[in-house]
Design an enzyme around this catalytic site. Structure first.
Site, short mmCIF file in Angstrom:
data_model
loop_
_atom_site.label_atom_id
_atom_site.label_comp_id
_atom_site.label_asym_id
_atom_site.label_seq_id
_atom_site.Cartn_x
_atom_site.Cartn_y
_atom_site.Cartn_z
N GLY A 1 27.11 0.78 4.60
CA GLY A 1 25.88 1.49 4.27
C GLY A 1 25.01 1.79 5.47
O GLY A 1 25.29 1.37 6.61
N HIS A 2 23.92 2.51 5.23
CA HIS A 2 23.06 2.95 6.33
C HIS A 2 22.36 1.78 7.01
O HIS A 2 21.99 0.80 6.40
CB HIS A 2 22.06 4.01 5.88
CG HIS A 2 21.17 3.60 4.75
ND1 HIS A 2 20.33 4.47 4.12
CD2 HIS A 2 20.99 2.41 4.12
CE1 HIS A 2 19.66 3.86 3.17
NE2 HIS A 2 20.04 2.60 3.15
N ASN A 3 22.23 1.92 8.34
CA ASN A 3 21.54 0.95 9.20
C ASN A 3 22.24 -0.40 9.31
O ASN A 3 21.66 -1.35 9.86
CB ASN A 3 20.09 0.72 8.73
CG ASN A 3 19.28 2.00 8.73
OD1 ASN A 3 19.03 2.58 7.67
ND2 ASN A 3 18.90 2.47 9.90
#
Length: 338
Positions: free
Chosen positions: A243-245
């Site tokens: 997922g993001h980050n």
């Protein structure tokens, strides 16, 4: 192209093992499993549960540990070393090396005039390379790949067919991306207004460091604001979702269908079994091992294995699992106490 035949003496030097044989000049032409190997092939034994296969093997060479016994009727040569599997991997890499760039660009490739291709970059059919992309020397771009604006690849990268690198994605040196993987797609970011979900623009990047391998149909989302980072030497199997980050530490490994939610920080040398999942904004210590299908919903603060859902130390999960089958009997005893 496969590697040329090696003598037993050359193999012993390659794998740093101790050779036991009558003829060190005997040639080996490839590798195979214990039970299927021919006299011209090498194999390995790292677990004595395959003892029967060893006794029946027709291999010309077997790699094994110093303490493993050799059947009396064996006709094969033996190389003894600490880790036969690592030795086998080195030998397999020799006989089946990674492809080397031809430096050719297919006529059907669409390459923006501002893109920069270093020396000997191979670009196969129907590839699209957008404005401002930079591709390092000796990289191979497989058929149908999409390289977005401003993407940067280090030297010696290998993209298998139909890989998509969204704008701004950065790959280090010697990164391998298997077919169908997508790096830099939008992260799953939405704000609930009370009536609908408001999409949050994902403006970060995906940054992949040197010597990473990413499996087929794996997705690594771009950061919402900061970057999603995959540390050097990490290995992601097929169908993994990052997922993001998310920050992935160096040399961490992920088996198939693992899912990591946004903004999670993963330490160095972590291991994930198949279908394990990690909630968002969680921190995992260096050396954490997440068992298959485990669900991690809170920080893992020290090295070691956790299992189950919610994930707990593996030894606790084993005890609870053993107790589960006995619960009906225990419950009947408790009811009769009244």
């Amino acid at each position: 192209m496969t590697g040329l035949a090696l003598s037993l003496a050359e193999i012993a030097q390659l794998v740093a093992g101790e050779l036991h044989c009558d003829d060190p000049n005997l040639l080996i032409e490839g590798v195979q499993t214990l039970i299927n190997a021919a006299p011209s092939q090498a194999t390995f034994l790292s677990n004595m549960k395959y003892k029967t296969d060893l006794e029946l093997s027709q291999a010309g060479l077997v790699l094994m540990t110093p303490d493993m016994p050799v059947p009396e009727q064996a006709r094969y040569a033996v190389i003894r070393l600490k880790d036969p599997y690592v030795g086998f991997a080195k030998l397999q890499r020799y006989f089946a090396p990674q492809p080397v760039s031809t430096g050719q660009v297919h006529v059907s490739a669409v390459i923006d005039d501002s893109a920069i291709l270093a020396a000997d970059v191979q670009v196969d059919a129907l590839v699209v390379i957008a404005a401002g992309a930079e591709l390092g020397a000796g990289s191979i771009i497989g058929a149908g790949c999409i390289i977005g604006e401003g993407v940067m690849l280090g030297e010696g990268c290998l993209l298998h067919p139909r890989v998509v690198l969204e704008p701004g994605t950065i790959l280090g040196k010697r990164v391998i991306v298997q077919a169908g993987a997508v790096l830099g797609s939008d992260g799953f970011g939405f704000a609930w207004t009370g009536e609908s979900f408001l999409k949050i623009p994902q403006v970060g990047r995906v940054v992949v460091h040197d010597d990473v391998e990413i499996g087929a149909n794996t997705c690594v989302d771009r950061g919402a604001i900061d970057d999603t980072v995959i540390g050097a030497g990490a290995k992601l199997d097929n169908l993994v979702q990052i997922g993001h980050n998310v920050q992935v530490g160096e040399k961490s490994v992920f088996a198939g269908q693992v899912g990591i939610s946004g903004s999670t920080v993963i330490g160095r040398g972590c291991q994930f079994g198949g279908q394990a999942g990690v909630a968002g904004h969680v921190h995992l210590a260096d050396g954490a091992i997440i068992g298959a299908k485990a669900g991690v919903i809170s920080d893992v603060k020290q090295a070691g294995m956790v299992s189950g859902f919610p994930a707990v130390p593996h030894r606790h999960w084993l005890k609870a699992s053993a107790l589960f089958d006995r619960l009906p009997v225990i419950w009947n005893k408790i009811k009769h106490l009244g």
